[in-house]
Motif scaffolding. Structure first.
Motif, short mmCIF file in Angstrom:
data_model
loop_
_atom_site.label_atom_id
_atom_site.label_comp_id
_atom_site.label_asym_id
_atom_site.label_seq_id
_atom_site.Cartn_x
_atom_site.Cartn_y
_atom_site.Cartn_z
N ALA A 252 0.83 -1.20 0.00
CA ALA A 252 0.00 0.00 0.00
C ALA A 252 0.86 1.26 0.00
O ALA A 252 0.58 2.23 -0.73
CB ALA A 252 -0.93 -0.01 1.21
N ALA A 253 1.92 1.27 0.81
CA ALA A 253 2.81 2.43 0.87
C ALA A 253 3.58 2.60 -0.43
O ALA A 253 3.83 3.73 -0.87
CB ALA A 253 3.76 2.30 2.05
N ALA A 254 3.97 1.50 -1.06
CA ALA A 254 4.67 1.58 -2.34
C ALA A 254 3.76 2.15 -3.42
O ALA A 254 4.21 2.90 -4.29
CB ALA A 254 5.19 0.20 -2.75
N ARG A 255 2.48 1.78 -3.37
CA ARG A 255 1.52 2.37 -4.31
C ARG A 255 1.45 3.88 -4.12
O ARG A 255 1.44 4.65 -5.09
CB ARG A 255 0.14 1.75 -4.09
CG ARG A 255 -0.09 0.41 -4.77
CD ARG A 255 -1.54 -0.02 -4.60
NE ARG A 255 -1.88 -1.12 -5.49
CZ ARG A 255 -2.42 -2.27 -5.11
NH1 ARG A 255 -2.67 -2.47 -3.81
NH2 ARG A 255 -2.73 -3.20 -5.98
N ALA A 256 1.39 4.33 -2.86
CA ALA A 256 1.33 5.76 -2.58
C ALA A 256 2.60 6.47 -3.04
O ALA A 256 2.54 7.56 -3.62
CB ALA A 256 1.10 5.99 -1.09
N GLU A 257 3.73 5.84 -2.81
CA GLU A 257 5.00 6.42 -3.26
C GLU A 257 5.03 6.56 -4.78
O GLU A 257 5.48 7.57 -5.33
CB GLU A 257 6.16 5.54 -2.79
CG GLU A 257 7.54 6.03 -3.18
CD GLU A 257 7.95 7.30 -2.48
OE1 GLU A 257 8.81 8.03 -3.03
OE2 GLU A 257 7.42 7.59 -1.39
N SER A 258 4.53 5.54 -5.47
CA SER A 258 4.47 5.58 -6.93
C SER A 258 3.55 6.69 -7.41
O SER A 258 3.88 7.42 -8.36
CB SER A 258 4.00 4.22 -7.47
OG SER A 258 3.82 4.27 -8.87
N ALA A 259 2.39 6.82 -6.77
CA ALA A 259 1.45 7.86 -7.18
C ALA A 259 2.04 9.26 -6.99
O ALA A 259 1.88 10.14 -7.84
CB ALA A 259 0.16 7.73 -6.37
N LEU A 260 2.76 9.47 -5.88
CA LEU A 260 3.39 10.76 -5.64
C LEU A 260 4.48 11.05 -6.66
O LEU A 260 4.79 12.21 -6.94
CB LEU A 260 3.96 10.82 -4.22
CG LEU A 260 2.94 10.91 -3.09
CD1 LEU A 260 3.63 10.80 -1.73
CD2 LEU A 260 2.15 12.21 -3.18
N ALA A 261 5.07 9.98 -7.22
CA ALA A 261 6.09 10.15 -8.25
C ALA A 261 5.48 10.33 -9.64
O ALA A 261 6.22 10.51 -10.62
CB ALA A 261 7.02 8.94 -8.26
N GLY A 262 4.16 10.27 -9.74
CA GLY A 262 3.49 10.53 -11.01
C GLY A 262 3.32 9.31 -11.89
O GLY A 262 3.08 9.46 -13.09
N ARG A 263 3.42 8.12 -11.31
CA ARG A 263 3.25 6.89 -12.09
C ARG A 263 1.98 6.15 -11.68
O ARG A 263 1.50 6.33 -10.57
CB ARG A 263 4.47 5.99 -11.91
CG ARG A 263 5.68 6.44 -12.68
CD ARG A 263 6.87 5.51 -12.48
NE ARG A 263 7.67 5.92 -11.32
CZ ARG A 263 7.60 5.37 -10.14
NH1 ARG A 263 6.76 4.37 -9.92
NH2 ARG A 263 8.34 5.80 -9.15
N ASN A 264 1.48 5.30 -12.57
CA ASN A 264 0.29 4.51 -12.27
C ASN A 264 0.63 3.04 -12.06
O ASN A 264 -0.26 2.19 -12.09
CB ASN A 264 -0.75 4.65 -13.38
CG ASN A 264 -0.24 4.14 -14.72
OD1 ASN A 264 0.90 3.67 -14.83
ND2 ASN A 264 -1.07 4.24 -15.74
N HIS A 265 1.90 2.75 -11.84
CA HIS A 265 2.33 1.38 -11.54
C HIS A 265 3.52 1.44 -10.59
O HIS A 265 4.26 2.42 -10.57
CB HIS A 265 2.71 0.63 -12.82
CG HIS A 265 3.83 1.27 -13.58
ND1 HIS A 265 3.66 2.40 -14.36
CD2 HIS A 265 5.17 0.97 -13.64
CE1 HIS A 265 4.82 2.75 -14.89
NE2 HIS A 265 5.75 1.91 -14.47
#
Length: 316
Positions: A252-265
């Motif tokens: 879940a945290a990795a998903r949030a980190e990815s979203a903050l970086a502007g990616r959808n994966h």
């Protein structure tokens, strides 16, 4: 979600306008919120632990409550209590402060383990059971708890089950000289929280969390998360490794980190970025491990564990 970056940057800007010189800590706090998790902030008194929690609460709309943990605090002071209504001749449940979107638990380790355990069900299942009846908590629901180091007077160590329910733990640390000078100039005339206004409402905050949950995680990245957690369970310097709950919260945290970086994966680098704050507080060192901290063990594991590929092989 088209406005994800706009909303999240606005939250970060608002938090960084109050918390001087701590961009990494404010970003981690936002990451945990987006992951639908709970945050533990540990450090010595006076470095801004409660300020961080109150700033995050002030940046988003929704209900906020604060619990001051003390040795005489009772579990019902947190969850609520059933009171007999003389008119209706029946018991009525009076919700406690845990019934809010964001709950600030101030100095959580100054209360006994029995009182701390009142949060276990709430943090794991977003519900409270009282007198045989289950009550659902608000959505989203987040606990931001602060605690002083266990070496300080009047503190109780958090039980392992309690620590495992916190998605991440961070330490504020002392500000550098420039940030402290800026703090003196900006905070000297009054609290910066006084006029703090939310930049997103509770519905928008809910949409942010739901968007993060929709991000794609490949089988290879899932294998990598599991490999890291399994490595902690067999590490010679640890007597308690990461639980399956830790793997779920890491994803879940990795998903949030990815979203903050502007990616959808999610990429393995997202997992690496959040591994230390997500894993370290759950681990117990062997008494004669010769290792300074659980953080060092996690960093060593990150160096040792290869990133699995889709075909099951490994890569650096």
């Amino acid at each position: 979600m088209e406005q994800f970056s706009t909303y999240t940057q606005a939250i970060l800007d608002r938090m960084n306008s109050v918390i001087d010189g701590k961009p990494t800590e404010t970003r981690t706090a936002l990451t945990v919120l987006l992951a639908g998790g709970h945050l533990l902030v540990e450090d010595v008194p006076g470095v801004g632990k409660t300020m961080l929690a109150r700033t995050l609460a002030g940046a988003i709309g929704g209900s906020v409550s604060r619990i001051q943990f003390t040795p005489d605090l009772l579990p019902t002071d947190i969850t609520g209590v059933s009171v007999y209504d003389q008119v209706r001749r029946e018991f009525e449940f009076k919700p406690g402060p845990v019934f809010a979107n964001l709950v600030i638990g101030d100095e959580i380790n100054r209360a006994s383990a029995k009182t701390q355990s009142a949060l276990l069900e709430a943090m794991a299942e977003s519900q409270v059971t009282a007198d045989g009846t289950t009550y659902q908590l608000a959505t989203p629901f987040m606990v931001v708890a602060t605690q002083n180091p266990v070496e300080m007077d009047g503190t109780f160590p958090l039980p392992e089950a309690q620590r495992d329910r916190f998605t991440a733990r961070i330490s504020m640390g002392y500000p550098d000289a420039d940030a402290e000078v800026h703090m003196l100039a900006g905070h000297g005339s009054g609290s910066p929280l006084k006029d703090l206004q939310p930049v997103v409402d509770i519905n928008q905050a809910t949409q942010l969390v739901e968007y993060v949950r929709s991000l794609h995680v490949s089988t290879a990245v899932r294998r990598y998360i599991v490999s890291l957690c399994q490595a902690t369970r067999h590490h010679p310097h640890l007597r308690l490794g990461a639980s399956p709950r830790a793997a779920l919260q890491m994803q879940a945290a990795a998903r949030a980190e990815s979203a903050l970086a502007g990616r959808n994966h999610v990429l393995p680098d997202d997992v690496k970025a959040i591994a230390v704050p997500v894993l370290a507080h759950r681990l117990l060192l062997e008494r004669r491990s010769g290792t300074d901290s659980a953080q060092d063990v996690v960093r060593a594991i990150l160096d040792d564990v290869r990133v699995p590929t889709e075909d099951g092989s490994g890569t650096r």
